[in-house]
Write an enzyme that holds these catalytic residues in place. Structure first.
Site, PDB file in Angstrom:
ATOM      1  N   GLU A 272      17.622 -15.437 -12.032  1.00 58.35           N
ATOM      2  CA  GLU A 272      17.085 -14.085 -12.181  1.00 58.35           C
ATOM      3  C   GLU A 272      16.318 -13.977 -13.510  1.00 58.35           C
ATOM      4  O   GLU A 272      15.260 -13.339 -13.584  1.00 58.35           O
ATOM      5  CB  GLU A 272      18.236 -13.058 -12.109  1.00 58.35           C
ATOM      6  CG  GLU A 272      17.879 -11.614 -12.393  1.00 58.35           C
ATOM      7  CD  GLU A 272      16.931 -10.982 -11.378  1.00 58.35           C
ATOM      8  OE1 GLU A 272      16.541 -11.643 -10.411  1.00 58.35           O
ATOM      9  OE2 GLU A 272      16.549  -9.819 -11.598  1.00 58.35           O
TER      10      GLU A 272
ATOM     11  N   CYS B 256       0.827  -1.206   0.000  1.00 65.97           N
ATOM     12  CA  CYS B 256       0.000   0.000   0.000  1.00 65.97           C
ATOM     13  C   CYS B 256       0.861   1.257   0.000  1.00 65.97           C
ATOM     14  O   CYS B 256       1.995   1.242   0.469  1.00 65.97           O
ATOM     15  CB  CYS B 256      -0.859   0.025   1.251  1.00 65.97           C
ATOM     16  SG  CYS B 256      -1.904  -1.417   1.402  1.00 65.97           S
TER      17      CYS B 256
ATOM     18  N   ASN C   8      -1.048   1.383   6.093  1.00 63.71           N
ATOM     19  CA  ASN C   8      -0.179   0.476   5.338  1.00 63.71           C
ATOM     20  C   ASN C   8       0.381  -0.554   6.311  1.00 63.71           C
ATOM     21  O   ASN C   8       0.987  -0.182   7.306  1.00 63.71           O
ATOM     22  CB  ASN C   8       0.961   1.269   4.683  1.00 63.71           C
ATOM     23  CG  ASN C   8       1.960   0.364   3.986  1.00 63.71           C
ATOM     24  OD1 ASN C   8       1.656  -0.774   3.651  1.00 63.71           O
ATOM     25  ND2 ASN C   8       3.162   0.876   3.765  1.00 63.71           N
ATOM     26  N   GLY C   9       0.157  -1.820   6.017  1.00 65.99           N
ATOM     27  CA  GLY C   9       0.672  -2.868   6.897  1.00 65.99           C
ATOM     28  C   GLY C   9      -0.455  -3.747   7.398  1.00 65.99           C
ATOM     29  O   GLY C   9      -1.506  -3.835   6.760  1.00 65.99           O
TER      30      GLY C   9
ATOM     31  N   ARG D 248       4.572   0.633  -6.398  1.00 69.75           N
ATOM     32  CA  ARG D 248       4.579  -0.306  -5.275  1.00 69.75           C
ATOM     33  C   ARG D 248       3.583  -1.437  -5.473  1.00 69.75           C
ATOM     34  O   ARG D 248       3.638  -2.447  -4.793  1.00 69.75           O
ATOM     35  CB  ARG D 248       4.240   0.438  -3.978  1.00 69.75           C
ATOM     36  CG  ARG D 248       5.261   1.474  -3.602  1.00 69.75           C
ATOM     37  CD  ARG D 248       4.708   2.452  -2.579  1.00 69.75           C
ATOM     38  NE  ARG D 248       4.534   1.857  -1.279  1.00 69.75           N
ATOM     39  CZ  ARG D 248       5.436   1.892  -0.313  1.00 69.75           C
ATOM     40  NH1 ARG D 248       6.579   2.507  -0.514  1.00 69.75           N
ATOM     41  NH2 ARG D 248       5.209   1.334   0.849  1.00 69.75           N
TER      42      ARG D 248
ATOM     43  N   LYS E  37      12.405 -12.915 -13.916  1.00 68.09           N
ATOM     44  CA  LYS E  37      11.974 -11.771 -14.722  1.00 68.09           C
ATOM     45  C   LYS E  37      10.834 -12.195 -15.654  1.00 68.09           C
ATOM     46  O   LYS E  37       9.843 -11.500 -15.799  1.00 68.09           O
ATOM     47  CB  LYS E  37      13.120 -11.204 -15.582  1.00 68.09           C
ATOM     48  CG  LYS E  37      14.220 -10.489 -14.834  1.00 68.09           C
ATOM     49  CD  LYS E  37      13.846  -9.119 -14.308  1.00 68.09           C
ATOM     50  CE  LYS E  37      13.299  -9.114 -12.936  1.00 68.09           C
ATOM     51  NZ  LYS E  37      14.096  -9.035 -11.783  1.00 68.09           N
TER      52      LYS E  37
ATOM     53  N   HIS F  15      18.164 -34.313 -12.917  1.00 71.30           N
ATOM     54  CA  HIS F  15      17.714 -34.898 -11.656  1.00 71.30           C
ATOM     55  C   HIS F  15      16.215 -34.694 -11.447  1.00 71.30           C
ATOM     56  O   HIS F  15      15.752 -34.623 -10.314  1.00 71.30           O
ATOM     57  CB  HIS F  15      18.509 -34.312 -10.485  1.00 71.30           C
ATOM     58  CG  HIS F  15      19.962 -34.659 -10.557  1.00 71.30           C
ATOM     59  ND1 HIS F  15      20.441 -35.906 -10.258  1.00 71.30           N
ATOM     60  CD2 HIS F  15      21.030 -33.924 -10.960  1.00 71.30           C
ATOM     61  CE1 HIS F  15      21.752 -35.931 -10.455  1.00 71.30           C
ATOM     62  NE2 HIS F  15      22.124 -34.738 -10.883  1.00 71.30           N
TER      63      HIS F  15
ATOM     64  N   TRP G 228      -2.985  -2.488  -1.743  1.00 69.46           N
ATOM     65  CA  TRP G 228      -2.601  -3.817  -2.221  1.00 69.46           C
ATOM     66  C   TRP G 228      -3.236  -4.791  -1.255  1.00 69.46           C
ATOM     67  O   TRP G 228      -2.858  -4.863  -0.090  1.00 69.46           O
ATOM     68  CB  TRP G 228      -1.077  -3.922  -2.214  1.00 69.46           C
ATOM     69  CG  TRP G 228      -0.543  -5.147  -2.865  1.00 69.46           C
ATOM     70  CD1 TRP G 228      -0.397  -5.354  -4.215  1.00 69.46           C
ATOM     71  CD2 TRP G 228      -0.056  -6.320  -2.223  1.00 69.46           C
ATOM     72  NE1 TRP G 228       0.145  -6.599  -4.433  1.00 69.46           N
ATOM     73  CE2 TRP G 228       0.361  -7.217  -3.237  1.00 69.46           C
ATOM     74  CE3 TRP G 228       0.069  -6.726  -0.895  1.00 69.46           C
ATOM     75  CZ2 TRP G 228       0.894  -8.469  -2.968  1.00 69.46           C
ATOM     76  CZ3 TRP G 228       0.598  -7.986  -0.623  1.00 69.46           C
ATOM     77  CH2 TRP G 228       1.005  -8.836  -1.654  1.00 69.46           C
TER      78      TRP G 228
ATOM     79  N   LYS H  32       6.168  -3.724  -5.200  1.00 67.71           N
ATOM     80  CA  LYS H  32       7.587  -3.425  -5.339  1.00 67.71           C
ATOM     81  C   LYS H  32       8.325  -3.665  -4.023  1.00 67.71           C
ATOM     82  O   LYS H  32       9.427  -4.189  -3.995  1.00 67.71           O
ATOM     83  CB  LYS H  32       7.742  -1.964  -5.775  1.00 67.71           C
ATOM     84  CG  LYS H  32       9.171  -1.497  -5.910  1.00 67.71           C
ATOM     85  CD  LYS H  32       9.776  -1.976  -7.194  1.00 67.71           C
ATOM     86  CE  LYS H  32      11.171  -1.444  -7.422  1.00 67.71           C
ATOM     87  NZ  LYS H  32      11.902  -2.273  -8.391  1.00 67.71           N
TER      88      LYS H  32
ATOM     89  N   GLU I  34       7.581 -12.802 -13.692  1.00 67.53           N
ATOM     90  CA  GLU I  34       6.901 -11.662 -13.087  1.00 67.53           C
ATOM     91  C   GLU I  34       6.359 -10.673 -14.096  1.00 67.53           C
ATOM     92  O   GLU I  34       5.297 -10.111 -13.876  1.00 67.53           O
ATOM     93  CB  GLU I  34       7.752 -10.971 -12.015  1.00 67.53           C
ATOM     94  CG  GLU I  34       9.035 -10.338 -12.484  1.00 67.53           C
ATOM     95  CD  GLU I  34       9.826  -9.731 -11.314  1.00 67.53           C
ATOM     96  OE1 GLU I  34      11.045  -9.608 -11.447  1.00 67.53           O
ATOM     97  OE2 GLU I  34       9.235  -9.366 -10.295  1.00 67.53           O
TER      98      GLU I  34
END
Ligand code: M6R
Length: 652
Positions: free
Chosen positions: A519, A2, A103-104, A27, A523, A542, A79, A647, A526
């Site tokens: 990475e 948020c 927020n939280g 965010r 990418k 394996h 969010w 974010k 996401e």
């Protein structure tokens, strides 16, 4: 997560709030809203989806004459955590004459909810946040003014969060309190008012002097003044602002189609700025970190533990390869969310590095706090034996990790708006490489046995000074790569277009290429919402090899280092199972090229004959970033604000 913005002052309040919320869009959010204090009445505008929906509501309903009377307001991007994205659950939440943004997480929300219902109120939303307004209202009804009512209410909630509150009883006043989730505040020059927000980005449009609120502290914005206080004791105190070093121009796309693309192109600059900030005091000494905090402890460490999440974890993994290679200090890399809930063993002289782009990631921050608390409980006669130190590495000055770790090193990537980490990741690699090189300079004294296997130990790493000279060339090389219409770029686009419809991707690599493979897969997941896995090339057989067929693509990262031959053997195994192979290797590697269905050549200019294989990750990085970007572009996803992502992950 948020985002919060609040403003009190002479400017157009709704403009400041909407503009500020736009700065926080990166965010991640799924609904938003603003509350304007119009004379002594709260007016709410809330909508699901994009911020433009709120903007339209404000424009449609507020003739200019009405808006002129507005002198304060609060806004929020939500969010979803408790309750789905909807108008009811969107903030701000009003209870009686009180309105809040939060927020939280409020952990004890169930008991507060029961209290609220027992007191005859009906919650209008499914959120934990709304309940905070109820607590404030109750305290004000007992006769408290807004600030003490907020403090008293905040003492009643559990969980990491921050809240900004207004009341019709005290128009023009905003109270912000913090316990965990970040808050920053500023006074705008020339009586321009006061602004509070979740981070500095909405603030730098007006001033660069920003106060970061600590956990346990609060701020009152009223009568043109900021008053800082401790919400636990109500004690007031003075505070010194932090000067923000980047400008608001960096918050615009500057002609690029997306922030992510712009930020990929900014990587050479981010590297140079990061290197320079570390070398400022070091003159010509290679890798010197003179003046950087935590150095002595790093040099003397028995062990380094890197704690991180997501991309930062992959950066940490590459850091481990480099640091162990150079310094002979054992390095563990741990996911913060796992480390904090087990009982890890810690040697006396351990340095724990909290690696976090935002400096706010809840799990990483919690580890730093837990370790500091643990250290504080050691008997004083033991403390010299137990020399545990925490060092933050972050991109955000003033962030929680930068303040709470014993020492902090900064990356200088500037603000990163695209949710997918690019230049912040590259800058993390830069700092970790500098640390590895720095520690190399006293590694001879270490008595550790190094297993001399098939891998890096066969490499001739050359003198440290020489590697450093090569390292300094990386930003320039990267810049050349990124020139428009290069062969490299065209190869990336061609491969991405051809492989767009693949059912799934494996990114494989060995050694220094392995963290970059992970990475790369992250990418792609996401921003393009395509299933992808990053694997150590040797691990494919394996298990995951069972998944390979003609609809799968394996992206093989195989620059000419000492692992290349092994990776090429793994490539052959992939080919034999019919999967498509995209190879990424050095331009002159004709053999690798001949084995691949698609090929992205990394061009090394003739003058870079000595280019060291330790540095290949810096060249693989923009390749995998742009490959994912191109696929996302073709799929039409929201590249800068991918669905469901935040974010900065300030809840665990
Ligand atoms: O701010 P941090 O580096 O601590 O964040 C950790 C992860 O959430 C973050 O690295 C995330 O994986 C990236 N934004 C993904 O691109």
């Amino acid at each position: 997560m948020c985002g919060i913005v609040g403003y009190s002052g002479p400017k157009s309040v709704e403009e400041v709030l909407i503009r500020g919320l736009k700065r926080l869009e990166y965010r991640g959010y799924d609904s938003s809203g603003i509350a304007l204090m119009q004379n002594q009445e709260i007016v709410l505008f809330k909508a699901e989806g994009k911020l433009e929906n709120v903007e339209k509501l404000v424009k449609a309903s507020s003739p200019e004459s009405r808006l002129n009377s507005v002198r304060s307001g609060i806004g929020h991007t939500r969010w979803a955590t408790h309750g789905k994205p909807s108008v009811q659950n969107a903030h701000p939440h009003q209870t009686g004459h009180v309105v809040i943004v939060h927020n939280g997480i409020i952990e004890n929300y169930l008991e507060i909810r029961e209290q609220m219902i027992a007191d005859g109120f009906t919650p209008k939303s499914e959120t934990d946040s709304e309940l905070f307004g109820f607590l404030v209202l109750k305290e004000m009804n007992r006769g408290l003014r807004l600030r003490p009512a907020v403090s008293e209410s905040f003492r009643q909630v559990r969980g990491a969060c921050s809240v900004v509150v207004m009341s019709e009883k005290e128009p023009g006043t905003l109270i912000g309190v913090r316990n965990g989730s970040p808050l920053a505040v500023a006074k705008i020059e020339n009586n321009g008012g006061m602004i509070i927000a979740s981070d500095a980005q909405p603030i730098v449009d007006y001033t660069k002097e920003v106060y970061f609120i600590e956990s346990g502290d609060g701020v009152e914005l009223s009568g043109g003044e900021l008053t800082f206080f401790d919400w636990r004791t109500n004690r007031e105190f003075q505070k010194t602002p932090t000067k923000i070093e980047w400008s608001s121009d960096q918050l615009d796309k500057q002609g690029f189609d997306h922030f992510m693309l712009k930020e990929i192109h900014e990587q050479p600059t981010a590297m140079v700025d990061t290197i320079n900030s570390i070398r400022d005091k070091a003159g010509d000494l290679p890798f010197a970190l003179i003046g950087q905090p935590g150095l002595k402890e790093l040099q003397a460490a028995d062990e380094i533990i890197i704690i991180a999440c997501g991309s930062s974890y992959y950066a940490g993994l590459l850091g481990k390869y480099w640091i162990e290679r150079y310094s002979k200090i054992p390095v563990q890399v741990e996911l913060a969310s796992e480390f904090r809930y087990r009982s890890p063993l810690i040697r006396p002289k351990t340095v724990v590095i909290g690696l976090s782009q935002s400096g706010e990631t809840a799990d990483t921050l919690a580890v730093i706090r837990d370790l500091k608390a643990f250290k504080a409980t050691q008997p004083s006669n033991q403390s010299s034996l137990f020399n545990l130190i925490t060092i933050g590495i972050t991109n955000v000055r003033g962030s929680s990790i930068s303040r709470e770790a014993d020492a902090c090193l900064f990356t200088c990537a500037g603000p990163e708006i695209g949710v997918a980490a690019t230049k912040s990741f590259c800058s993390q690699l830069t700092v970790l490489f500098m640390i590895a090189g720095f520690l190399a300079r006293n590694s001879e004294t270490r008595k550790l046995m190094v297993l001399s296997g098939q891998g890096v130990e066969r490499e001739n790493t050359g003198a440290i000074e020489q590697v450093f000279q090569e390292f300094l060339k990386v930003p320039h090389l990267m810049k050349r790569f990124l020139e428009p219409d290069s062969l490299w770029l065209r190869a990336i686009e061609g491969a991405a277009d051809a492989l767009l419809l693949s059912k799934g991707f494996f990114f494989i690599g060995r050694g220094y290429s392995y963290p970059i493979a992970m990475e790369g897969a992250l990418k792609l997941k996401e921003i393009a919402y395509v299933h992808a896995e990053g694997y150590a090339a040797g691990e494919l057989k394996h298990g995951p090899i069972a998944m390979l067929d003609k609809d799968m693509t394996v992206v093989v990262l195989a620059p000419q280092d000492s692992w290349r031959e092994k990776t090429v053997s793994n490539l052959e195994e992939v080919k034999a199972r019919g999967a498509k192979v995209l190879g990424i290797g050095l331009e002159n590697d004709d053999r690798l090229k001949s084995l691949c269905d698609y090929w992205i050549p990394i061009p090394l200019p003739a003058t870079s004959g000595d280019f060291h294989s330790l540095l290949y990750p810096f060249l693989l990085l923009p390749t995998i970033q742009l490959f994912s970007y191109r696929i996302a572009l073709k799929k039409g996803t929201d590249v800068d604000k991918p669905r469901n992502l935040a974010k900065s992950v300030t809840v665990e």
